[in-house]
Design a protein around this motif. Structure first.
Motif, PDB file in Angstrom:
ATOM      1  N   ARG A 135      15.354   5.742 -88.315  1.00 29.20           N
ATOM      2  CA  ARG A 135      15.268   4.920 -89.340  1.00 29.20           C
ATOM      3  C   ARG A 135      16.640   3.929 -88.042  1.00 29.20           C
ATOM      4  N   THR A 136      16.047   3.034 -87.184  1.00 28.89           N
ATOM      5  CA  THR A 136      17.258   2.138 -86.605  1.00 28.89           C
ATOM      6  C   THR A 136      16.889   0.557 -87.078  1.00 28.89           C
ATOM      7  N   VAL A 137      17.513  -0.175 -86.106  1.00 31.39           N
ATOM      8  CA  VAL A 137      17.822  -1.285 -86.346  1.00 31.39           C
ATOM      9  C   VAL A 137      17.384  -2.255 -84.472  1.00 31.39           C
ATOM     10  N   ASP A 138      16.465  -2.362 -84.242  1.00 31.79           N
ATOM     11  CA  ASP A 138      15.903  -2.551 -82.750  1.00 31.79           C
ATOM     12  C   ASP A 138      15.741  -3.650 -82.277  1.00 31.79           C
ATOM     13  N   HIS A 139      16.209  -4.109 -81.457  1.00 28.87           N
ATOM     14  CA  HIS A 139      15.548  -5.289 -80.603  1.00 28.87           C
ATOM     15  C   HIS A 139      16.304  -5.524 -79.025  1.00 28.87           C
ATOM     16  N   ALA A 140      15.333  -5.984 -78.673  1.00 33.45           N
ATOM     17  CA  ALA A 140      15.970  -6.352 -76.854  1.00 33.45           C
ATOM     18  C   ALA A 140      15.269  -7.721 -75.950  1.00 33.45           C
ATOM     19  N   THR A 141      16.063  -7.805 -75.178  1.00 29.98           N
ATOM     20  CA  THR A 141      15.403  -8.972 -74.444  1.00 29.98           C
ATOM     21  C   THR A 141      14.176  -8.777 -73.700  1.00 29.98           C
ATOM     22  N   ARG A 142      13.108  -9.515 -73.825  1.00 30.23           N
ATOM     23  CA  ARG A 142      11.672 -10.058 -72.890  1.00 30.23           C
ATOM     24  C   ARG A 142      11.873 -10.125 -71.555  1.00 30.23           C
ATOM     25  N   MET A 143      11.079  -9.160 -70.539  1.00 33.87           N
ATOM     26  CA  MET A 143      11.102  -9.697 -68.994  1.00 33.87           C
ATOM     27  C   MET A 143      11.173 -10.887 -69.331  1.00 33.87           C
ATOM     28  N   PRO A 144      11.218 -11.368 -68.492  1.00 32.94           N
ATOM     29  CA  PRO A 144      10.820 -12.410 -67.944  1.00 32.94           C
ATOM     30  C   PRO A 144       9.106 -12.938 -67.589  1.00 32.94           C
ATOM     31  N   SER A 145       8.216 -13.971 -67.799  1.00 31.26           N
ATOM     32  CA  SER A 145       7.130 -13.707 -67.601  1.00 31.26           C
ATOM     33  C   SER A 145       7.141 -13.467 -65.915  1.00 31.26           C
ATOM     34  N   ALA A 146       5.361 -13.917 -65.535  1.00 28.79           N
ATOM     35  CA  ALA A 146       5.337 -13.950 -64.339  1.00 28.79           C
ATOM     36  C   ALA A 146       5.949 -15.352 -63.391  1.00 28.79           C
ATOM     37  N   GLU A 147       5.349 -16.255 -64.145  1.00 23.50           N
ATOM     38  CA  GLU A 147       5.308 -17.481 -64.036  1.00 23.50           C
ATOM     39  C   GLU A 147       7.193 -17.423 -63.674  1.00 23.50           C
ATOM     40  N   GLU A 148       7.938 -16.417 -63.993  1.00 26.81           N
ATOM     41  CA  GLU A 148       9.763 -17.089 -63.230  1.00 26.81           C
ATOM     42  C   GLU A 148       9.652 -16.001 -62.527  1.00 26.81           C
ATOM     43  N   CYS A 149       8.860 -15.343 -62.383  1.00 31.82           N
ATOM     44  CA  CYS A 149       8.883 -13.902 -61.542  1.00 31.82           C
ATOM     45  C   CYS A 149       7.528 -13.394 -60.970  1.00 31.82           C
ATOM     46  N   PRO A 150       7.024 -13.630 -59.798  1.00 31.43           N
ATOM     47  CA  PRO A 150       6.150 -13.009 -59.095  1.00 31.43           C
ATOM     48  C   PRO A 150       6.672 -11.490 -59.813  1.00 31.43           C
ATOM     49  N   PRO A 151       4.830 -11.123 -59.331  1.00 30.59           N
ATOM     50  CA  PRO A 151       4.917  -9.562 -59.592  1.00 30.59           C
ATOM     51  C   PRO A 151       5.314  -9.061 -58.512  1.00 30.59           C
ATOM     52  N   PRO A 152       5.543  -7.458 -57.776  1.00 29.25           N
ATOM     53  CA  PRO A 152       5.761  -6.962 -56.642  1.00 29.25           C
ATOM     54  C   PRO A 152       4.900  -7.001 -56.285  1.00 29.25           C
ATOM     55  N   PRO A 153       5.335  -6.514 -54.935  1.00 31.22           N
ATOM     56  CA  PRO A 153       3.867  -6.001 -54.084  1.00 31.22           C
ATOM     57  C   PRO A 153       2.841  -5.208 -54.135  1.00 31.22           C
ATOM     58  N   THR A 154       1.551  -5.496 -53.659  1.00 28.14           N
ATOM     59  CA  THR A 154       0.777  -3.839 -54.508  1.00 28.14           C
ATOM     60  C   THR A 154       0.661  -3.601 -53.279  1.00 28.14           C
ATOM     61  N   GLY A 155       0.460  -3.488 -52.330  1.00 30.80           N
ATOM     62  CA  GLY A 155       0.220  -2.858 -51.235  1.00 30.80           C
ATOM     63  C   GLY A 155      -0.193  -3.045 -49.953  1.00 30.80           C
ATOM     64  N   SER A 156      -1.351  -4.402 -50.013  1.00 33.63           N
ATOM     65  CA  SER A 156      -1.917  -4.598 -48.335  1.00 33.63           C
ATOM     66  C   SER A 156      -0.582  -5.224 -47.668  1.00 33.63           C
ATOM     67  N   GLU A 157      -1.183  -4.809 -46.002  1.00 33.75           N
ATOM     68  CA  GLU A 157      -0.017  -4.516 -45.490  1.00 33.75           C
ATOM     69  C   GLU A 157       0.716  -6.341 -45.280  1.00 33.75           C
ATOM     70  N   THR A 158       0.028  -7.640 -45.866  1.00 34.73           N
ATOM     71  CA  THR A 158       0.987  -8.638 -46.082  1.00 34.73           C
ATOM     72  C   THR A 158       2.011  -8.280 -47.338  1.00 34.73           C
ATOM     73  N   ASP A 159       1.542  -7.935 -47.946  1.00 32.30           N
ATOM     74  CA  ASP A 159       2.526  -7.927 -49.364  1.00 32.30           C
ATOM     75  C   ASP A 159       3.838  -6.686 -48.333  1.00 32.30           C
ATOM     76  N   GLN A 160       3.698  -5.666 -47.696  1.00 30.40           N
ATOM     77  CA  GLN A 160       4.594  -5.370 -47.508  1.00 30.40           C
ATOM     78  C   GLN A 160       5.731  -5.763 -46.704  1.00 30.40           C
ATOM     79  N   ASP A 161       4.627  -7.031 -45.510  1.00 34.80           N
ATOM     80  CA  ASP A 161       6.154  -7.520 -44.903  1.00 34.80           C
ATOM     81  C   ASP A 161       7.124  -8.402 -45.729  1.00 34.80           C
ATOM     82  N   LYS A 162       6.808  -8.749 -47.142  1.00 44.48           N
ATOM     83  CA  LYS A 162       8.374  -8.440 -48.094  1.00 44.48           C
ATOM     84  C   LYS A 162       9.107  -7.814 -48.400  1.00 44.48           C
ATOM     85  N   ILE A 163       8.692  -6.577 -48.797  1.00 45.11           N
ATOM     86  CA  ILE A 163       9.625  -5.412 -48.765  1.00 45.11           C
ATOM     87  C   ILE A 163      11.167  -5.246 -47.506  1.00 45.11           C
TER      88      ILE A 163
END
Length: 373
Positions: A135-163
């Protein structure tokens, strides 16, 4: 004659990722108990006063982890102080002191020393897995939404240019856009980036002897290597950290070509290394220019920006992989008197809050009268 390591760097193991090679330590049992040294030269970032601070943080954590029961205890916090700039041309000795071994908590202090002088010190606390009870006390700050921060690259060549981060870098990152042109005050601006270690961190525990590995024993044991992921996270936690203070004030360090030339003027490496440094600084300059597009240029110049202390609170130390995308969010609640404070939160891709970090740094502007640290 000085050299960056005490012994010739060992050959890279075929199953190790780049960051595992970078953070590898060697025990110095002939010198004394619980003393370790860096196996490979450490990175000195262009324009920095010494080695990358994340290396000292991570290697101190690795050294302390050698002295605890890995399957029973996991780090939950570490508090660090940068004492002197580390010299990348001189070996580092990590001295671990076993302060306390309790039933629920273990405490270690680690000093990183060069030529007998302490350059970095940390106190680290480990907690027995499951000792908090059912039995524990639990809470955590939520991760920003996709609108606030787009997801990371998926692996395409175009996406890799952003890394950001080449094959020689142990980690890579993708910055989320910052609306610096808005009317937000510096303390209200939020900077985010996706980050991960390059390649795949092996499943082999870091304290297994190399002869066992080479014979195929204890190789790729699932779940045995959470310590490597923790050290990798500690290393990456120092990425663009204190620099947040400059960014929220729109202070550009390298967008001015004269600053790049001034940095390169003191460089002592080969022509090839100098060219690599120039390309690195020009890449940072492009980032700064893009981030500050449409912003009135600030003619204030940074004279000194170095980390003073660094803390990490590990919330879910076994619930992530450092070689998978993690989201970091940084904000500076205060700056003044030549110092600045930054708070960082790190989430796993699934939204689990992994860690909260704080760092205070010395952030001084050019003055008419020189100020010495």
């Amino acid at each position: 004659m000085s050299r960056p390591t005490l012994v010739k760097p060992p050959a890279s193991l075929p199953h190790h990722s780049r960051i595992e090679d970078v953070l590898q330590l060697l025990p110095l049992t002939d010198v004394g108990p619980d003393i370790f040294t860096n196996a490979r030269p450490l990175w000195h970032p262009p324009g920095a006063r010494g080695i990358f601070g994340g290396a000292a943080i991570a290697q101190c954590l690795s050294a302390a982890q050698f002295t605890i029961p890995a399957q029973e205890y996991t780090v939950h916090s570490m508090h660090c102080y940068f004492v002197l700039a580390g010299n990348s041309e001189i070996p580092i000795l990590y001295h671990v002191e076993r302060v306390r071994d309790g039933r629920s908590f273990i405490t270690r202090t680690v000093q990183a020393r060069q030529r007998g002088r302490c350059i970095f010190t940390t106190t680290i606390s480990f907690m027995r897995t499951g000792s908090g009870g059912e039995r524990t006390v639990d809470h955590a700050t939520r991760m920003p939404s996709a609108e606030e921060c787009p997801p990371p690259p998926t692996g395409s060549e175009t996406d890799q240019d952003k890394i950001y981060g080449d094959d020689q870098s142990p980690f890579e990152s993708v910055r989320c856009a910052v609306k610096s042109g808005s009317k937000l005050e510096p303390q209200d601006k939020v900077l985010r980036q996706w980050i991960r270690a390059r390649g795949r961190i092996s499943d082999c525990p870091p304290n297994v002897r190399e002869d066992e590995i080479l014979r195929g024993q204890r190789l790729n044991q699932p779940g045995d290597n959470h310590q490597a992921h923790l050290s990798a996270l500690a290393y990456m936690s120092d990425s663009y950290f204190v620099g947040t203070v400059a960014r929220v004030h729109n202070l550009m360090r390298f967008a001015n070509k004269r600053n790049i030339e001034r940095t390169l003027k003191s460089f002592t490496g080969s022509d090839e290394e100098k060219q690599a440094m120039r390309e690195y600084l020009e890449r940072i300059a492009e980032e700064e220019a893009a981030e500050n597009e449409g912003v009135q240029p600030d003619d204030r110049r940074i004279d000194m920006m170095v980390s003073l202390d660094h803390s990490i609170f590990f919330h879910n130390p076994r619930a992530f992989r450092a070689d998978e995308w993690m989201l970091t969010e940084m904000q500076s609640p205060w700056a003044g008197d030549g110092r600045g404070l930054v708070v960082q939160r790190i989430w796993a891709r699934d939204g689990t809050l992994i860690a909260t970090c704080t760092q205070e740094g010395c952030v001084r502007l050019m003055q008419e009268k020189e100020i010495k640290l």
